[in-house]
Write a protein that holds these residues in place. Structure first.
Motif, PDB file in Angstrom:
ATOM      1  N   VAL B  41     -63.497 -94.899  89.251  1.00 36.18           N
ATOM      2  CA  VAL B  41     -62.887 -96.197  88.896  1.00 36.18           C
ATOM      3  C   VAL B  41     -64.701 -97.211  88.548  1.00 36.18           C
ATOM      4  O   VAL B  41     -65.791 -96.530  88.798  1.00 36.18           O
ATOM      5  CB  VAL B  41     -63.035 -97.204  90.595  1.00 36.18           C
ATOM      6  CG1 VAL B  41     -62.035 -96.885  90.816  1.00 36.18           C
ATOM      7  CG2 VAL B  41     -63.843 -96.898  91.265  1.00 36.18           C
ATOM      8  N   ASP B  42     -64.237 -98.874  87.362  1.00 34.34           N
ATOM      9  CA  ASP B  42     -65.549 -99.510  87.138  1.00 34.34           C
ATOM     10  C   ASP B  42     -66.369-100.578  87.967  1.00 34.34           C
ATOM     11  O   ASP B  42     -65.015-101.522  87.683  1.00 34.34           O
ATOM     12  CB  ASP B  42     -65.547 -99.208  85.962  1.00 34.34           C
ATOM     13  CG  ASP B  42     -66.445-100.612  84.913  1.00 34.34           C
ATOM     14  OD1 ASP B  42     -67.536-100.406  85.593  1.00 34.34           O
ATOM     15  OD2 ASP B  42     -66.219-100.989  83.805  1.00 34.34           O
ATOM     16  N   GLY B  43     -67.044-100.403  88.879  1.00 37.42           N
ATOM     17  CA  GLY B  43     -66.955-101.554  89.888  1.00 37.42           C
ATOM     18  C   GLY B  43     -65.191-101.944  91.026  1.00 37.42           C
ATOM     19  O   GLY B  43     -64.554-101.089  91.524  1.00 37.42           O
ATOM     20  N   GLU B  44     -64.024-102.880  90.517  1.00 39.46           N
ATOM     21  CA  GLU B  44     -62.866-102.733  91.325  1.00 39.46           C
ATOM     22  C   GLU B  44     -61.814-102.877  89.958  1.00 39.46           C
ATOM     23  O   GLU B  44     -61.022-102.289  91.242  1.00 39.46           O
ATOM     24  CB  GLU B  44     -63.482-103.902  92.074  1.00 39.46           C
ATOM     25  CG  GLU B  44     -63.622-104.212  93.258  1.00 39.46           C
ATOM     26  CD  GLU B  44     -63.123-105.083  94.476  1.00 39.46           C
ATOM     27  OE1 GLU B  44     -61.810-104.464  94.346  1.00 39.46           O
ATOM     28  OE2 GLU B  44     -63.409-106.350  94.573  1.00 39.46           O
ATOM     29  N   VAL B  45     -61.823-102.237  89.198  1.00 42.03           N
ATOM     30  CA  VAL B  45     -61.462-101.931  88.125  1.00 42.03           C
ATOM     31  C   VAL B  45     -60.852-100.633  88.195  1.00 42.03           C
ATOM     32  O   VAL B  45     -61.842 -99.619  87.361  1.00 42.03           O
ATOM     33  CB  VAL B  45     -61.613-102.639  87.330  1.00 42.03           C
ATOM     34  CG1 VAL B  45     -60.220-102.400  86.232  1.00 42.03           C
ATOM     35  CG2 VAL B  45     -61.640-104.319  87.224  1.00 42.03           C
ATOM     36  N   VAL B  46     -59.771 -99.956  88.423  1.00 38.85           N
ATOM     37  CA  VAL B  46     -59.349 -98.498  87.892  1.00 38.85           C
ATOM     38  C   VAL B  46     -59.221 -97.885  86.524  1.00 38.85           C
ATOM     39  O   VAL B  46     -58.759 -98.933  85.939  1.00 38.85           O
ATOM     40  CB  VAL B  46     -57.612 -98.156  88.734  1.00 38.85           C
ATOM     41  CG1 VAL B  46     -57.755 -96.552  88.565  1.00 38.85           C
ATOM     42  CG2 VAL B  46     -57.995 -98.284  89.989  1.00 38.85           C
ATOM     43  N   VAL B  47     -60.639 -97.075  85.785  1.00 44.67           N
ATOM     44  CA  VAL B  47     -59.893 -96.859  84.876  1.00 44.67           C
ATOM     45  C   VAL B  47     -59.299 -96.013  84.092  1.00 44.67           C
ATOM     46  O   VAL B  47     -58.918 -95.350  83.509  1.00 44.67           O
ATOM     47  CB  VAL B  47     -61.636 -96.746  83.908  1.00 44.67           C
ATOM     48  CG1 VAL B  47     -61.691 -97.818  83.906  1.00 44.67           C
ATOM     49  CG2 VAL B  47     -62.571 -95.961  84.741  1.00 44.67           C
ATOM     50  N   ASP B  48     -59.684 -94.793  85.723  1.00 43.50           N
ATOM     51  CA  ASP B  48     -58.223 -93.287  85.232  1.00 43.50           C
ATOM     52  C   ASP B  48     -58.176 -93.046  86.463  1.00 43.50           C
ATOM     53  O   ASP B  48     -58.120 -93.405  87.675  1.00 43.50           O
ATOM     54  CB  ASP B  48     -59.422 -92.367  84.899  1.00 43.50           C
ATOM     55  CG  ASP B  48     -58.531 -90.970  84.244  1.00 43.50           C
ATOM     56  OD1 ASP B  48     -57.891 -91.754  83.539  1.00 43.50           O
ATOM     57  OD2 ASP B  48     -58.825 -90.116  82.905  1.00 43.50           O
ATOM     58  N   CYS B  49     -57.303 -92.134  86.207  1.00 46.13           N
ATOM     59  CA  CYS B  49     -55.846 -92.118  87.504  1.00 46.13           C
ATOM     60  C   CYS B  49     -55.930 -90.204  87.189  1.00 46.13           C
ATOM     61  O   CYS B  49     -55.223 -90.245  86.722  1.00 46.13           O
ATOM     62  CB  CYS B  49     -55.007 -92.720  87.574  1.00 46.13           C
ATOM     63  SG  CYS B  49     -53.922 -92.137  89.648  1.00 46.13           S
ATOM     64  N   GLU B  50     -55.989 -88.683  88.246  1.00 44.72           N
ATOM     65  CA  GLU B  50     -55.502 -88.286  87.982  1.00 44.72           C
ATOM     66  C   GLU B  50     -54.608 -87.514  89.390  1.00 44.72           C
ATOM     67  O   GLU B  50     -55.181 -87.631  90.312  1.00 44.72           O
ATOM     68  CB  GLU B  50     -56.565 -87.203  87.769  1.00 44.72           C
ATOM     69  CG  GLU B  50     -56.045 -85.946  88.284  1.00 44.72           C
ATOM     70  CD  GLU B  50     -55.818 -85.424  86.439  1.00 44.72           C
ATOM     71  OE1 GLU B  50     -56.623 -85.605  85.374  1.00 44.72           O
ATOM     72  OE2 GLU B  50     -54.547 -84.826  86.248  1.00 44.72           O
ATOM     73  N   PRO B  51     -53.559 -87.546  89.303  1.00 52.43           N
ATOM     74  CA  PRO B  51     -52.811 -87.595  90.795  1.00 52.43           C
ATOM     75  C   PRO B  51     -52.424 -85.997  90.791  1.00 52.43           C
ATOM     76  O   PRO B  51     -52.122 -85.128  89.446  1.00 52.43           O
ATOM     77  CB  PRO B  51     -51.608 -87.951  90.159  1.00 52.43           C
ATOM     78  CG  PRO B  51     -51.169 -88.706  88.718  1.00 52.43           C
ATOM     79  CD  PRO B  51     -52.397 -88.117  87.800  1.00 52.43           C
ATOM     80  N   TYR B  52     -52.886 -85.516  91.635  1.00 46.98           N
ATOM     81  CA  TYR B  52     -52.480 -84.081  92.240  1.00 46.98           C
ATOM     82  C   TYR B  52     -51.361 -83.204  93.419  1.00 46.98           C
ATOM     83  O   TYR B  52     -51.227 -84.275  94.310  1.00 46.98           O
ATOM     84  CB  TYR B  52     -53.308 -83.587  92.784  1.00 46.98           C
ATOM     85  CG  TYR B  52     -55.013 -83.221  91.457  1.00 46.98           C
ATOM     86  CD1 TYR B  52     -55.209 -81.562  90.808  1.00 46.98           C
ATOM     87  CD2 TYR B  52     -56.015 -84.621  91.470  1.00 46.98           C
ATOM     88  CE1 TYR B  52     -55.497 -81.867  90.244  1.00 46.98           C
ATOM     89  CE2 TYR B  52     -56.830 -84.501  90.773  1.00 46.98           C
ATOM     90  CZ  TYR B  52     -56.792 -83.437  90.192  1.00 46.98           C
ATOM     91  OH  TYR B  52     -57.984 -82.620  89.168  1.00 46.98           O
ATOM     92  N   ILE B  53     -50.059 -83.412  92.449  1.00 44.77           N
ATOM     93  CA  ILE B  53     -49.284 -83.032  93.705  1.00 44.77           C
ATOM     94  C   ILE B  53     -49.395 -81.409  93.697  1.00 44.77           C
ATOM     95  O   ILE B  53     -49.694 -80.867  93.499  1.00 44.77           O
ATOM     96  CB  ILE B  53     -47.761 -83.642  93.158  1.00 44.77           C
ATOM     97  CG1 ILE B  53     -47.694 -82.796  91.771  1.00 44.77           C
ATOM     98  CG2 ILE B  53     -48.249 -84.573  93.279  1.00 44.77           C
ATOM     99  CD1 ILE B  53     -46.144 -83.282  91.482  1.00 44.77           C
TER     100      ILE B  53
END
Lengths: 172, 380
Positions: B41-53
């Motif tokens: 996150v950059d402040g409150e904004v998500v810049v990347d998301c990596e899901p793990y299952i």
């Protein structure tokens, strides 16, 4: 699978695919539900790209990718494709030898292929060339086993953990 | 234009901000099971998301390969555990296709009825949990659970188990319906409709809920198709595509129902498509009850042990979350050679990164909730 002698050379939807993509060599059989196209790994990208791009075929959805250990050191990968425009479906089969188990990745055409290919890669050991993120998906990250190979016994995963390729893990 | 003195504004401009990594899950109620995602996150904004299952990976396919066709029934219930009957239906259809088995007509009607009850049940779960995600805390849960428990009582009556009924068999059903079951299902439908109305009033009638969901994470049809998204999320983008109509299986071709669609594929449309689908499911159940013939529920020619020679098929059914497909291959013997589950949650979840990047952290939880994932189905 053996076919009766009277069966057409290109059954079902594969006749249409052959008509529009006559430059790609393939053979075709049928399964219980679909026409099944057998294509060599080096022609896979050309075939699927053509099936995706040609408006008469318009296979715009990759529904499923299945990796199978066919025994005798062969692997098969089955792709189930579907067209929303024409409501038709087909199965594409690529068979490779274990020693030469590299298949081009379809992630450039279908983004849906990403997780499907990661799963097939860890489960039976197929290598998808050009995959942007070839990590384990369902298995632990440092596990280098392929549980859906027929040679892999049921219920001994924890013993194998960490032995192969010198990855740290449990020692027995 | 600035409200601070000149030198203060300069200090703020020269701040070095660093992206922060937040781990969400795997054991957190907002992830609807054991799902983990790492947000940058950059402040409150998500810049990347990596899901793990994979935290619930039980080796379903390996187990199915190592047991005979009837022993595996119980595991397939446990994939989409909110709608066990839908999974059983797909599994049995695959085995029947491989073996060339016929299913008696009465069994087909009962199957469709049970699958639709499962769909309603699963969507109630979504409404309850999603309401809680958005902030209604426990109220929506309580309303949803009232109806879910009633439906579970009906499942328990036919099979002896609430969530994992194992009621279907390759070739038909385990047993016929108990006495007066049909008339009591009609009563249940009235109760379900009341439950849907209550939740509709609670959520759709709530301005805060609607404003929170409308316009969030919109999705176009082309993008959804390329990402492999199916089910209510695809229909929310405006495409009236439902496998029950597009490629009908069982006796769905005899049922009259509509396919609810959304407009822009945002969170509100996804919610509303599911809500409208529940009404359609009650219609299908009513038609099943009207048309249901008398007769056998299990194929009388069924062999004691199923042995299937070389055969292959890919069965597609409309599960509660999208296309629930089963690829099956037999090469002789009493066990399948390979069975692969194409689970809708798995494919829908793989598009999570696309939807979450660029949104706020608080919205990321709602977007995940709107996918309506079931981890049993994602992890197999």
């Amino acid at each position: 699978m053996t076919q009766p002698a009277a069966a057409p050379q290109y059954p079902g939807i594969s006749a249409l695919i052959h008509k529009h993509l006559s430059n790609v060599p393939f053979t075709a059989t049928t399964t219980g539900t679909d026409a099944d196209i057998h294509v060599a790994a080096e022609h896979l990208l050309a075939l699927v790209e053509g099936m995706n791009q040609k408006p008469e075929l318009a296979f715009d959805m990759l529904a499923n990718v299945t990796g199978i250990d066919m025994g005798e050191d062969t692997l098969a990968v089955k792709y189930n494709l579907y067209s929303f425009t024409h409501n038709h479906r087909v199965q594409v089969t690529v068979t490779v030898a274990w020693a030469d188990r590299v298949i081009p990745s379809l992630t450039g055409i279908y983004r849906a292929a990403d997780w499907h290919e990661r799963e097939a890669a860890e489960m039976v050991g197929v290598v998808f060339a050009g995959h942007p993120n070839p990590k384990n998906l369902l298995l632990d990250e440092d596990l280098r086993i392929h549980p859906l190979l027929k040679s892999h016994p049921l219920q001994t995963v924890e013993i194998l953990q960490g032995i192969e390729e010198g990855v740290p893990g449990f020692k027995f | 234009m600035t409200v601070w003195p000149e030198e203060r504004a300069q200090t703020i401009d020269s701040f070095n901000t660093v992206d922060m990594t937040i781990n969400v899950g795997p054991q957190h109620p907002a992830t609807h099971g054991v799902f983990r995602m790492v947000l940058t996150v950059d402040g409150e904004v998500v810049v990347d998301c990596e899901p793990y299952i994979g935290y619930l990976h039980r080796g379903l396919e390996k187990l199915t390969e190592n047991h005979d066709y009837r022993q595996s029934m119980g595991w397939w219930d446990r994939t989409d555990y909110l709608a066990g009957m839908c999974c059983e239906g797909a599994y049995c259809m695959a085995v029947e296709k491989l073996a060339g088995l016929e299913v008696p007509e009465r069994a087909e009607y009962i199957r469709v009825m049970m699958m639709e009850l499962s769909r309603i049940n699963s969507h109630f779960m979504f409404l309850g949990a999603f309401g809680a995600d958005v902030g209604s805390f426990g109220t929506s849960f309580v309303y949803a659970w009232r109806e879910r428990e009633r439906i579970y009582d009906f499942f328990e009556e036919v099979s002896g188990d609430r969530m994992f009924p194992t009621y279907f068999r390759p070739g038909g059903l385990q047993a016929d319906l108990p006495e007066n079951y049909e008339s009591r299902v009609r009563w249940l439908l009235g109760s379900i409709r009341q439950g849907i109305e209550d939740l509709d009033g609670l959520l759709t009638g709530n301005e805060i809920f609607v404003e929170r969901c409308r316009g969030l994470a919109p999705m176009t049809t082309e993008r959804a198709i390329n990402l492999g998204i199916t089910g209510p999320i695809l229909r929310a983008t405006g495409l009236p595509w439902d496998l029950r109509k597009a490629q009908p299986y069982s006796v769905y071709d005899r049922m009259k129902f509509e396919i609810p669609v959304g407009e822009q594929g945002d969170i509100f449309d996804r919610y509303f498509v599911r809500l409208s689908e529940m009404y359609q499911s009650t219609k299908i159940i009513e038609q099943c009850l009207d048309q249901m013939p008398k007769g056998l529920v299990l194929n009388p020619d069924l062999p004691k042990t199923l042995r299937i020679d070389n055969a292959e098929c890919y069965i597609r059914t409309e599960g509660t979350k999208g296309e629930y497909g089963v690829y099956a291959m037999a090469r002789g013997g009493v066990k399948p050679y390979r069975m692969k589950l194409r689970s809708p949650s798995f494919c829908n979840l793989s598009a999570l990164r696309e939807m979450v990047v660029g949104s706020y952290v608080a919205d990321a939880i709602i977007i995940l909730g709107s996918l309506d994932i079931v981890l049993g189905e994602v992890d197999k």
